[in-house]
Design a protein around this motif. Structure first.
Motif, mmCIF file in Angstrom:
data_model
loop_
_atom_site.group_PDB
_atom_site.id
_atom_site.type_symbol
_atom_site.label_atom_id
_atom_site.label_comp_id
_atom_site.label_asym_id
_atom_site.label_seq_id
_atom_site.Cartn_x
_atom_site.Cartn_y
_atom_site.Cartn_z
ATOM 1 N N TYR A 131 0.829 -1.203 0.000
ATOM 2 C CA TYR A 131 0.000 0.000 0.000
ATOM 3 C C TYR A 131 0.868 1.259 0.000
ATOM 4 O O TYR A 131 0.535 2.249 -0.661
ATOM 5 C CB TYR A 131 -0.928 0.004 1.208
ATOM 6 C CG TYR A 131 -1.799 1.231 1.280
ATOM 7 C CD1 TYR A 131 -2.812 1.440 0.356
ATOM 8 C CD2 TYR A 131 -1.578 2.209 2.254
ATOM 9 C CE1 TYR A 131 -3.605 2.568 0.395
ATOM 10 C CE2 TYR A 131 -2.365 3.351 2.305
ATOM 11 C CZ TYR A 131 -3.383 3.522 1.373
ATOM 12 O OH TYR A 131 -4.163 4.649 1.412
ATOM 13 N N TRP A 168 -8.384 2.179 -4.851
ATOM 14 C CA TRP A 168 -8.145 0.784 -4.480
ATOM 15 C C TRP A 168 -9.469 0.078 -4.205
ATOM 16 O O TRP A 168 -9.730 -1.025 -4.694
ATOM 17 C CB TRP A 168 -7.225 0.736 -3.267
ATOM 18 C CG TRP A 168 -6.992 -0.640 -2.711
ATOM 19 C CD1 TRP A 168 -7.038 -1.829 -3.394
ATOM 20 C CD2 TRP A 168 -6.662 -0.959 -1.363
ATOM 21 N NE1 TRP A 168 -6.756 -2.875 -2.539
ATOM 22 C CE2 TRP A 168 -6.524 -2.375 -1.298
ATOM 23 C CE3 TRP A 168 -6.452 -0.198 -0.215
ATOM 24 C CZ2 TRP A 168 -6.203 -3.030 -0.101
ATOM 25 C CZ3 TRP A 168 -6.129 -0.861 0.970
ATOM 26 C CH2 TRP A 168 -6.011 -2.255 1.022
ATOM 27 N N ALA A 169 -10.344 0.729 -3.406
ATOM 28 C CA ALA A 169 -11.628 0.122 -3.064
ATOM 29 C C ALA A 169 -12.489 -0.113 -4.299
ATOM 30 O O ALA A 169 -13.192 -1.132 -4.405
ATOM 31 C CB ALA A 169 -12.370 1.012 -2.064
ATOM 32 N N GLU A 175 -4.378 10.453 0.550
ATOM 33 C CA GLU A 175 -4.849 9.244 1.224
ATOM 34 C C GLU A 175 -6.258 8.869 0.776
ATOM 35 O O GLU A 175 -6.539 7.700 0.486
ATOM 36 C CB GLU A 175 -4.831 9.451 2.740
ATOM 37 C CG GLU A 175 -5.099 8.196 3.542
ATOM 38 C CD GLU A 175 -3.869 7.332 3.732
ATOM 39 O OE1 GLU A 175 -4.026 6.107 3.857
ATOM 40 O OE2 GLU A 175 -2.744 7.882 3.767
ATOM 41 N N ASP A 176 -7.134 9.853 0.688
ATOM 42 C CA ASP A 176 -8.503 9.582 0.244
ATOM 43 C C ASP A 176 -8.526 9.027 -1.181
ATOM 44 O O ASP A 176 -9.236 8.056 -1.479
ATOM 45 C CB ASP A 176 -9.344 10.858 0.297
ATOM 46 C CG ASP A 176 -9.529 11.393 1.704
ATOM 47 O OD1 ASP A 176 -9.180 10.667 2.661
ATOM 48 O OD2 ASP A 176 -10.001 12.529 1.848
ATOM 49 N N GLN A 200 -7.250 5.397 -1.353
ATOM 50 C CA GLN A 200 -8.186 4.425 -0.801
ATOM 51 C C GLN A 200 -9.413 4.240 -1.689
ATOM 52 O O GLN A 200 -9.898 3.118 -1.866
ATOM 53 C CB GLN A 200 -8.597 4.849 0.608
ATOM 54 C CG GLN A 200 -7.455 4.749 1.613
ATOM 55 C CD GLN A 200 -7.862 5.165 3.022
ATOM 56 O OE1 GLN A 200 -9.041 5.354 3.316
ATOM 57 N NE2 GLN A 200 -6.880 5.318 3.886
#
Length: 209
Positions: free
Chosen positions: A139, A167-168, A160-161, A164
């Motif tokens: 990550y 990836w999600a 960071e947002d 994520q």
């Protein structure tokens, strides 16, 4: 879930049982019965050996699961390391990393489900620090790639947002395609391309701010 008929019982004294064969069988058993329902006896039957023979390679099912997880994350780590080292446009680098992540999932559907889709709380304890460390490193490399887009002034939101969410989104697509194979999905390549187009178009500006 991929399936495979049980191996015939191996004749006594025929060669050395490969650990990879046990790991592949264990993935199938974990997926069919869950970690709690999986037993050394079931795994041994799936391989086609006695429980005693299996214990010569692994002391318990937890150790088998850890090796499955470590192997999966090691492959992802190698992919991310190679892609992060590319001298390429930062957006293209992130796109390639996400594309490689999805293709890894499709190439390793059993391991992917064991590592990323299992929700039993016991699994987190069994996987241990070695698996967590590999996961964190994978990550971190991806986060660095997203950071490079921000450094170029092309990221709309926070690093960071954005990491994520992207990836999600990819995980959601591959998980559904793997666990619902009988649904009338569109062509996989088209879905992957559209996913990446939509995610990156939403997160990235066309030029530096």
């Amino acid at each position: 879930m991929t399936t495979k008929s049980r191996s015939a019982r191996k004749a006594k004294g025929l060669g050395h049982l490969r650990r990879a064969e046990i790991l592949e069988a264990a993935e199938r058993v974990f997926l069919s019965y869950g970690f709690e329902g999986a037993t050394i006896r079931r795994i041994a039957e799936e391989v086609g050996v006695s429980s005693t023979a299996l214990y010569m390679h692994f002391r318990d099912k937890g150790e088998i699961l850890v090796e499955i997880c470590e192997g999966a994350f090691a492959k992802l780590m190698a992919q991310n390391s190679a892609l992060s080292a590319l001298d390429a446009d930062p957006v293209l680098r992130v796109r390639r990393m996400l594309d490689a992540y999805m293709r890894f999932a499709f190439d390793n559907p059993n391991a992917y489900q064991v590592v990323y889709c299992s929700t039993h709380p016991t699994l987190a304890d069994v996987q241990g620090e070695s698996v967590k460390a590999l996961s964190d490193r994978c990550y971190a490399l991806f986060l660095e790639a997203v950071q490079a887009i921000a450094d170029a002034g092309r990221l709309r939101g926070r690093v960071e947002d954005s990491a994520q969410v992207s990836w999600a989104a990819c995980h959601g697509l591959v998980a559904l395609l793997i666990v619902r194979p009988n649904f009338a999905w569109a062509e996989r390549e088209d879905l992957m391309r559209l996913m990446l187009d939509g995610v990156l178009d939403g997160l990235v500006t066309a030029c530096a701010k």
